[in-house]
Design a protein around this motif. Structure first.
Motif, PDB file in Angstrom:
ATOM      1  N   LYS A 192     -14.022 -60.136  35.575  1.00 12.50           N
ATOM      2  CA  LYS A 192     -13.778 -59.315  36.759  1.00 12.50           C
ATOM      3  C   LYS A 192     -13.044 -58.026  36.431  1.00 12.50           C
ATOM      4  O   LYS A 192     -12.777 -57.222  37.329  1.00 12.50           O
ATOM      5  CB  LYS A 192     -12.952 -60.109  37.779  1.00 12.50           C
ATOM      6  CG  LYS A 192     -13.603 -61.410  38.233  1.00 12.50           C
ATOM      7  CD  LYS A 192     -14.919 -61.167  38.942  1.00 12.50           C
ATOM      8  CE  LYS A 192     -15.536 -62.480  39.442  1.00 12.50           C
ATOM      9  NZ  LYS A 192     -16.817 -62.263  40.145  1.00 12.50           N
ATOM     10  N   SER A 193     -12.709 -57.815  35.168  1.00  9.89           N
ATOM     11  CA  SER A 193     -11.989 -56.606  34.779  1.00  9.89           C
ATOM     12  C   SER A 193     -12.889 -55.382  34.893  1.00  9.89           C
ATOM     13  O   SER A 193     -14.108 -55.446  34.670  1.00  9.89           O
ATOM     14  CB  SER A 193     -11.471 -56.744  33.345  1.00  9.89           C
ATOM     15  OG  SER A 193     -10.917 -55.529  32.892  1.00  9.89           O
ATOM     16  N   THR A 224      -8.399 -47.058  31.676  1.00  9.95           N
ATOM     17  CA  THR A 224      -9.448 -47.063  32.678  1.00  9.95           C
ATOM     18  C   THR A 224     -10.799 -47.014  31.970  1.00  9.95           C
ATOM     19  O   THR A 224     -10.864 -46.700  30.773  1.00  9.95           O
ATOM     20  CB  THR A 224      -9.303 -45.860  33.613  1.00  9.95           C
ATOM     21  OG1 THR A 224      -9.432 -44.653  32.835  1.00  9.95           O
ATOM     22  CG2 THR A 224      -7.940 -45.867  34.301  1.00  9.95           C
ATOM     23  N   PRO A 225     -11.904 -47.334  32.654  1.00 10.41           N
ATOM     24  CA  PRO A 225     -13.215 -47.227  31.988  1.00 10.41           C
ATOM     25  C   PRO A 225     -13.492 -45.844  31.411  1.00 10.41           C
ATOM     26  O   PRO A 225     -14.042 -45.718  30.319  1.00 10.41           O
ATOM     27  CB  PRO A 225     -14.197 -47.592  33.106  1.00 10.41           C
ATOM     28  CG  PRO A 225     -13.417 -48.493  34.013  1.00 10.41           C
ATOM     29  CD  PRO A 225     -12.009 -47.966  33.984  1.00 10.41           C
ATOM     30  N   THR A 251     -16.248 -52.607  27.479  1.00 12.19           N
ATOM     31  CA  THR A 251     -15.906 -53.328  26.255  1.00 12.19           C
ATOM     32  C   THR A 251     -17.095 -54.112  25.720  1.00 12.19           C
ATOM     33  O   THR A 251     -17.303 -54.186  24.500  1.00 12.19           O
ATOM     34  CB  THR A 251     -14.735 -54.277  26.515  1.00 12.19           C
ATOM     35  OG1 THR A 251     -15.065 -55.164  27.592  1.00 12.19           O
ATOM     36  CG2 THR A 251     -13.487 -53.502  26.883  1.00 12.19           C
ATOM     37  N   PHE A 252     -17.883 -54.691  26.615  1.00 16.92           N
ATOM     38  CA  PHE A 252     -19.067 -55.431  26.158  1.00 16.92           C
ATOM     39  C   PHE A 252     -20.052 -54.494  25.468  1.00 16.92           C
ATOM     40  O   PHE A 252     -20.581 -54.801  24.393  1.00 16.92           O
ATOM     41  CB  PHE A 252     -19.739 -56.135  27.330  1.00 16.92           C
ATOM     42  CG  PHE A 252     -21.124 -56.617  27.013  1.00 16.92           C
ATOM     43  CD1 PHE A 252     -21.323 -57.765  26.261  1.00 16.92           C
ATOM     44  CD2 PHE A 252     -22.238 -55.905  27.440  1.00 16.92           C
ATOM     45  CE1 PHE A 252     -22.596 -58.190  25.944  1.00 16.92           C
ATOM     46  CE2 PHE A 252     -23.509 -56.331  27.134  1.00 16.92           C
ATOM     47  CZ  PHE A 252     -23.696 -57.484  26.386  1.00 16.92           C
ATOM     48  N   ALA A 292     -11.985 -56.788  23.579  1.00 12.04           N
ATOM     49  CA  ALA A 292     -13.136 -57.175  24.393  1.00 12.04           C
ATOM     50  C   ALA A 292     -13.081 -58.651  24.774  1.00 12.04           C
ATOM     51  O   ALA A 292     -13.479 -59.029  25.881  1.00 12.04           O
ATOM     52  CB  ALA A 292     -14.436 -56.867  23.644  1.00 12.04           C
ATOM     53  N   VAL A 293     -12.586 -59.498  23.865  1.00 13.27           N
ATOM     54  CA  VAL A 293     -12.501 -60.932  24.159  1.00 13.27           C
ATOM     55  C   VAL A 293     -11.479 -61.200  25.257  1.00 13.27           C
ATOM     56  O   VAL A 293     -11.685 -62.048  26.135  1.00 13.27           O
ATOM     57  CB  VAL A 293     -12.147 -61.717  22.879  1.00 13.27           C
ATOM     58  CG1 VAL A 293     -11.850 -63.179  23.204  1.00 13.27           C
ATOM     59  CG2 VAL A 293     -13.292 -61.623  21.874  1.00 13.27           C
TER      60      VAL A 293
END
Length: 731
Positions: free
Chosen positions: A557-558, A512-513, A564-565, A551-552
């Motif tokens: 929409k994730s 999760t974030p 990750t960016f 990240a790639v």
């Protein structure tokens, strides 16, 4: 026939006179009637003829008004007191307007039964407070907090252990609504609210006090220590964890700008870190300053920003501004002293960690065998106890151990705790695999990784310093060896979770974030290890490849796309900052560089897919590209520029084979307006003009024509024309 002797005696007994005995009173006749009586008084305050009852006052179904309930709350019968609490809720639920005038009276009456000896009354009061406090504004509750905490801390030291546990439950409710009052002064020696609450926690846990010598052993709280059940320990540890989280979070609010706090020590000054952390910060998270469009004449009806004398304004609000200025100075002073206080170690936090250290180890050793048993499902109570112990450990030792100047005694204590946890890492459940259990074990794994990374960095930083006399060189080397072994296992887990691999026992739970952000300090410690040799550099490159590859793979929409960016963008921007002094640097490996270039080339596509749905993420991407072009990063070369130019053109305008000319997602972004002169649309145009100036001529022409077609008859056409004239004249 003569009468028998028995019958003669019975006949004579009817006329015999009883002889009185010494000390005995005269016996009452058998036919005497008792005429004595007893009288008792009863109190009926609600039926007094001396008081005129208000028939218009709101009442409950039992015809009890608020005044009647306030009288019954003091009743000697526990059932009456419990029914009175239910009556308060019934009355306020039907007539909420009473709370405005009766809140002080209600609080004063109910807080006195926080330590009630009847469990039913305390349970009813807990339910009532859980219902009442969320409905009252915080500013109305704070004035009553001292009175509430007075009775709550008194109940924390009650002779009955069940009342102590219920007092902790009351604190859980209060921590949700006015935590800053509860934790105020928690790390001071004075008789503040926070210090009394913390002493109550330690007393319930029988952990000792923190008022003794900082180097001595903890002093026992009292001789009335009790053995708590696992469920009671869980209540206390959960509440203590929330208390410490609120206390430390409240103190470090002024120095917390984002989730990249672990980069602070990699900059030569705190101001440099703050400036770096704001490079990717969207305007929506900043406090916007007021703007007003220029007009040659003032509209008399427009009084949004009236022009007045600054001297008069300051004079009228001098006392308010002086108070605000004093608060700002105090905040700045606290912020500037954060590094000094943490680098030398907060003595109070060090003492608290030392006091709780034996208790935390004892609870973990009691629960770990059944929680991590390979043959049975983990009991929920013991599993939550382990999580609470690990959470408290992370809060305390996360504050103490810093990369710059760690505390040696704290390193030893943390090493001991992690040593007991290491045989069970990585933590997996062998029994039931429901969502809650998997979440708990993931939190345990992430917390262990974070603590281990801190320990490795702290142990490495003390390598050049003089160790304590009691620590031999051989023992020091063995500790570093164990830390390195633990770091290797942490690295394997990090790579496994980033690659989303299947473990031998179960599938790794999706990140999760929040979980991803909690993993970033561990990733950074693996990348920024300053004592790296060839082996460490190779492992660091593996972690870097994993974080970039992860990240790639994440789509636009994730839920993890923003996190990750930001993580990769910060790593790319670090080497462009002149104030950066960390050990991490992008190597000359072609594989990592290719992955970074691929990630950069995907950013225009991400902007296209996001469109107007997520302006904050789009603005972060645009800000990153803008900083990267302005700082002339080594990743911005001719091939990367050409790729960005080509992929940016459809974002503005595209020619479809059948539908013809179609405007891209740029035109659907929110309008800049006059209140935001540096809005998202104009920042995108800033990026485009830099790409056209530094990139390929042919690809730049295609991009410039696409922008021209998209801005026809729009508000940004004039701004775009100004950019073209300005930058083209320089080239």
């Amino acid at each position: 026939m003569p009468k028998s002797a028995k019958r003669r005696k019975e006949k004579a007994a009817d006329f015999a006179k009883a002889k009185l005995k010494l000390g005995k009173g005269k016996q009452a006749p058998s036919n005497a009637i008792d005429t004595s009586f007893k009288a008792r008084s009863i109190a009926l305050p609600s039926q007094s003829i001396a008081v005129q009852k208000d028939d218009t006052a709101p009442t409950t179904r039992r015809k009890l008004s608020l005044d009647d309930l306030l009288v019954n709350i003091k009743h000697h019968n526990s059932g009456t007191r419990k029914d009175t609490i239910f009556g308060f809720r019934e009355l306020l639920d039907a007539h909420w307007e009473l709370i405005d005038s009766s809140l002080p009276i209600l609080v004063n009456a109910t807080v006195r039964i926080i330590g009630d000896e009847d469990a039913g009354v305390r349970k009813a009061l807990l339910s009532f407070y859980s219902w009442l406090l969320p409905r009252i504004p915080k500013e109305d509750l704070v004035p009553h907090a001292p009175l509430i905490l007075l009775f709550t801390t008194s109940a924390q030291t009650h002779i009955f252990p069940e009342i102590r546990i219920d007092a902790v439950r009351f604190l859980n409710i209060f921590l949700e609504h006015f935590p800053e009052v509860i934790v105020s002064g928690w790390d001071t020696a004075n008789n503040s609210h926070g210090s009394r609450v913390l002493e109550g926690y330690l007393g319930v846990l029988s952990a000792g006090t923190i008022t003794g010598d900082a180097e001595g052993l903890p002093v026992a709280t009292s001789t009335a220590s009790v053995m708590l059940t696992p469920a009671s320990k869980l209540v206390v540890l959960h509440s203590l964890s929330r208390f410490l989280e609120a206390a430390t979070g409240f103190q470090t609010t002024s120095s917390t700008f984002d989730d990249a706090w672990f980069l602070t020590s990699s900059f030569n000054t705190t101001e440099a870190y703050i400036a770096f952390s704001q490079l990717l910060q969207p305007s929506s998270t900043q406090n916007p300053s007021p703007h007003k469009a220029w007009s040659s004449e003032m509209d008399p009806e427009d009084d949004v920003s009236p022009v007045s004398s600054s001297l008069a304004t300051r004079a009228s609000n001098l006392s308010i501004q002086l108070q605000e200025l004093s608060n700002d100075i105090a905040l700045c002073r606290t912020f500037c002293e954060v590094g000094a206080s943490t680098s030398s170690g907060n003595p109070f936090v060090v003492r608290l960690a030392k006091t709780l250290h034996p208790t935390l180890i004892s609870i973990f050793l009691d629960c770990a065998p059944v929680v991590f048993s390979p043959s049975s499902s983990p009991p929920e109570t013991e599993m939550e106890l382990v999580l609470a112990v690990v959470s408290i450990t992370r809060i305390l030792y996360g504050l103490i151990i810093q990369e710059s100047s760690p505390i040696l005694s704290a390193i030893d204590e943390l090493q001991t705790i992690l040593g007991y946890m290491a045989p069970f890492f990585p933590f997996y459940s062998s029994g039931r695999k429901d969502v809650k259990t998997e979440q708990v074990f993931q939190d345990l794994n992430l917390t262990y990784c974070d603590l281990t990374s801190r320990l490795v960095l702290a142990s490495q930083n003390t390598g050049g310093s003089t160790p304590r006399q009691s620590t031999s060189r051989g023992k020091k080397e063995r500790q570093l060896g164990r830390n390195a072994s633990q770091a290797d296992r942490v690295q394997e887990y990090v790579l496994q979770i980033l690659h989303e691999q299947v473990s031998s026992s179960q599938l790794v739970r999706a990140l999760t974030p929040t979980a991803y952000n909690s993993l970033l300090p561990t990733v950074w410690s693996l990348l920024n290890y300053s004592g790296r040799n060839g082996e460490h550099l190779e492992r660091s490159e593996e972690v870097l490849e994993a974080i970039v590859e992860h990240a790639v793979k994440k789509g636009s929409k994730s839920a993890l796309k923003r996190s990750t960016f930001n993580s990769v963008a910060r790593l790319v921007l670090l080497e462009t900052d002149v104030h950066y002094q960390g050990a991490f640097q992008f190597g000359t490996g072609t594989e990592v560089n290719k992955m970074i270039e691929e990630w950069l080339s995907q950013l225009p596509q991400v902007l296209w897919e996001l469109g107007p749905s997520n302006p904050s993420t789009s603005e972060s991407i645009v800000l990153f590209l803008l900083r990267l072009l302005q700082r002339r990063s080594r990743f911005i070369h001719e091939q990367t520029l050409t790729s960005l130019q080509t992929r940016f053109a459809p974002y503005f305008h595209i020619t479809h084979p059948t539908r013809g000319a179609i405007r891209g997602p740029f035109t659907r972004l929110p309008k800049n307006g006059l209140a935001l002169p540096s809005g998202l649309r104009r920042r995108i145009l800033d990026v485009v003009i830099l790409l056209c100036t530094h990139g390929s001529l042919s690809s730049g022409t295609i991009l410039r024509d696409a922008v021209d077609s998209a801005l026809v008859d729009t508000e940004d056409d004039e701004y775009w024309a100004h950019l073209k004239r300005d930058y083209m004249s320089r080239s």
